[in-house]
Design an enzyme around this catalytic site. Structure first.
Site, mmCIF file in Angstrom:
data_model
loop_
_atom_site.group_PDB
_atom_site.id
_atom_site.type_symbol
_atom_site.label_atom_id
_atom_site.label_comp_id
_atom_site.label_asym_id
_atom_site.label_seq_id
_atom_site.Cartn_x
_atom_site.Cartn_y
_atom_site.Cartn_z
ATOM 1 N N HIS A 1 35.871 39.675 38.063
ATOM 2 C CA HIS A 1 37.299 39.581 38.381
ATOM 3 C C HIS A 1 37.684 40.684 39.369
ATOM 4 O O HIS A 1 36.954 41.667 39.518
ATOM 5 C CB HIS A 1 38.146 39.745 37.109
ATOM 6 N N LYS B 1 42.039 44.088 37.065
ATOM 7 C CA LYS B 1 41.960 43.566 35.695
ATOM 8 C C LYS B 1 41.689 44.703 34.703
ATOM 9 O O LYS B 1 40.815 45.538 34.939
ATOM 10 C CB LYS B 1 40.868 42.485 35.597
#
Ligand code: NAD
Length: 265
Positions: A154, A158
């Site tokens: 990600h 995050k």
């Protein structure tokens, strides 16, 4: 259907404003942000580069829950727990996309679901929900000398790891093998850790750049390797799924539902 968005100025919140404004059956009831947020008071449509939506970003979630049929929450775990209490008190539908909840925060959702219809999913894309079924099936068919490893990558903003989707994939793989994930999961490896135990389900976390969300489940067996992967290239897939879930849940009795229920999988 009047849909409100908490965390409306966040990455997902902004996508959700666009998705609600674009949905024929939905009307934007309002949006909230944390106290002190720089965008409070701004028009929600203008916030996302569209024409005026006639509703301003507020910091009053109670008013939003009072005025909406459904509220969509992609925020942070502490805020989600508070929103769950408001959903229970007002009977408003709640769609929860926030990941990384601890046991007490999850319990707040379970308690509220006695009074309100709540849809919770670690991933609202149709593709990932299909993937969950495939992963469970493959884990049930392949013997346990096929080592299962789950990889997620990600963007660098995050905050939780492994991702909620990686954990959901782990739960699906463990269910396929008739095992409890917490008993077989290995989320961190560092140093002289010894050989990999048979039956372990391993997780690996990559973070960087602007990656929306990549997940791969690997079954590494003797002489071959099976890989099942999903790559999200736009947050629109999560926003569209969450709006679909909100519209679906408005016709449901109180209870805790998943995206599988919404999609009829
Ligand atoms: P983000 O940080 O861009 O957005 C979160 C927003 O919530 C921020 O704008 C923040 O100010 C706001 N917020 C914090 N406290 C608040 C409060 N008390 N009231 C109202 N707003 C508050 O993060 P993001 O990338 O949009 O992700 C949000 C969450 O959604 C994360 O947990 C992420 O893992 C999850 N997520 C889930 C899915 C899914 O399909 N389930 C998809 C993408 C992201």
């Amino acid at each position: 259907m009047k849909i409100g968005i908490v965390g409306a100025a966040g990455r997902m919140g902004r996508m959700l404003i666009g998705a609600v404004l674009a949905a024929d059956e939905a009307e934007l009831a309002g949006g909230t942000e944390a106290l002190g947020h720089a965008d409070l008071g701004r028009d929600l449509g203008e916030l996302v580069g569209l024409t005026s939506a006639g509703v301003a970003l507020s910091s009053d979630p109670r008013a939003l829950f009072d005025g909406a049929d459904a509220v969509i929450d992609f925020t942070v775990p502490t805020a989600t727990a508070t929103h769950a209490v408001l959903a229970g008190e007002t009977g408003t539908v709640l769609v929860v996309g926030t990941t990384g909840l601890d046991a007490a925060q999850q319990n707040a959702i379970v308690l509220a679901s006695a009074k309100a219809a709540i849809v919770q999913a670690a991933n609202f894309s149709v593709g990932v929900n299909v993937l969950l079924g495939l992963v469970e099936k493959a884990a049930a068919i392949l013997p346990d000398d096929y080592d299962i490893e789950i990889l997620d990558m990600h963007h660098h903003h995050k905050v939780d790891a492994p991702s909620g989707t990686a954990l959901a994939l782990g739960l699906a793989a463990a269910a396929g093998r008739d095992r409890v994930l917490d008993e077989v999961a290995c989320k961190v490896r560092d140093g002289l850790i010894g050989a990999r135990p048979r039956g372990e389900i391993g997780f690996a976390t990559l973070r960087g750049g602007d990656v929306v969300g990549d997940h791969t489940v690997i079954y590494a067996g003797p002489g071959e390797r099976v890989e099942i992967a999903h790559k999200a290239s736009s947050r629109e897939v999560f926003a569209g799924g969450a709006v679909r879930a909100a519209l679906w849940a408005c016709a449901q009795k109180p209870g805790l539902y998943s995206m599988k229920d919404v999609l009829g999988l």
